[in-house]
Design an enzyme around this catalytic site. Sequence first.
Site, PDB file in Angstrom:
ATOM      1  CD  GLN A 162     -73.727 -11.899 -21.527  1.00 13.20           C
ATOM      2  OE1 GLN A 162     -74.565 -12.287 -20.727  1.00 13.20           O
ATOM      3  NE2 GLN A 162     -72.875 -10.929 -21.248  1.00 13.20           N
TER       4      GLN A 162
ATOM      5  CB  CYS B 183     -72.844 -15.406 -14.919  1.00 12.13           C
ATOM      6  SG  CYS B 183     -74.311 -15.845 -13.969  1.00 12.13           S
TER       7      CYS B 183
ATOM      8  CE  LYS C 200     -70.814  -7.381 -17.374  1.00  3.25           C
ATOM      9  NZ  LYS C 200     -72.048  -8.096 -17.136  1.00  3.25           N
TER      10      LYS C 200
ATOM     11  N   GLY D 255     -75.880  -1.533 -15.680  1.00  3.99           N
ATOM     12  CA  GLY D 255     -76.903  -2.558 -15.474  1.00  3.99           C
ATOM     13  C   GLY D 255     -78.042  -2.008 -14.634  1.00  3.99           C
TER      14      GLY D 255
END
Length: 318
Positions: free
Chosen positions: A57, A87, A128, A212
């Site tokens: 990633q 993020c 993502k 996750g």
Amino acid sequence: MDFNLRALLTAQGGIDHCVTEFIRITDQRLPERVFKRFCPELLTGGKTASGTPVHVQLLGSDPEMMAANAHKAASLGAPAIDLNFGCPAKTVNKSQGGAVLLQWPERIHAITRAVRQAVPAHIPVSAKMRLGFTDKALALENADALASAGIQWLTVHARTKTEGYKPPAHWQWIDKIRQHITVPVLANGEVWNEEDARQCLTQSGCSLLMIGRGLVATPDLGQRIKDANYQGQSWQHRLQLLLLLAERLEDLNDKALTDRLKQWLHYFSMQSDAIATVFQSVKREKGKAEFFAALENAISATAQRNDLQSYNYQHSGF
Ligand SMILES: Cc1cc2nc3c(=O)[nH]c(=O)nc-3n(C[C@H](O)[C@H](O)[C@H](O)COP(=O)(O)O)c2cc1C
């Protein structure tokens, strides 16, 4: 998740692929050693010891640099490249990476298109995203921006950056996105057990999940979700994984090691009352020897109280 956790969790089964922690890309072509530090599996065919592919990633905002580094990761053997537009951390958002980019779909498109063009066609590029930065107004536009840039699939974490990690995750929003684009969508957010998985799949309309924290808390969650006949692992088995992690981290000093183990124990304790009791009695121990002695005591005390078979585990070197 990191290399050690990936090794232990993928060995439990039920995981089709996993993704490295993000590698932050600024204005440099990163050297090979950085990719191998984040993804030691590049040395073993891009797979964990149990054979699960590990995707690399990247997080950043400069299309040219993202493309160059994605190309490098692919040339080092990454089985797929994933781009992080989710993020929420202040530091990465300040340098224009992660969820902050969800304010500008055209930038997301440019980054992703540059990466897709730089990576050989047979290697998938995925992304993502969260539902937005402060609100969800651009959710569909961002999904479009990614899909039209040529990604092979999209993982949607069903919250905005502002919503952080606060429950609930808005699974129905994943459905809106799924219906809006033609690439496969993986649903993500707040799946902690089999019932959450069922609900999430139903509400999102997806057939694939990305998990996750739930997997850290319940290492065999993938198996539990996939196989209705599967007998779940005992809480003692989970604690055994803790010892395996300790063996892998034997070079850490006492505090760093016990902090790391307590962190995992804390995740376990969210899903197991027995482990919550164990956690309470070891959480103040800072030395390795004291920590393991307390762990052993707590396990046998808890096992007796719960009228469970005495927990028989071996560890060495502590
Ligand atoms: C400590 C921590 C670190 C994370 N690091 C990453 C990361 O590097 N890349 C990423 O795509 N997501 C990262 N995530 C987000 C998770 O992948 C996931 O999207 C989020 O936790 C919601 O899903 P969950 O409820 O299944 O945990 C991180 C989450 C946490 C709590």
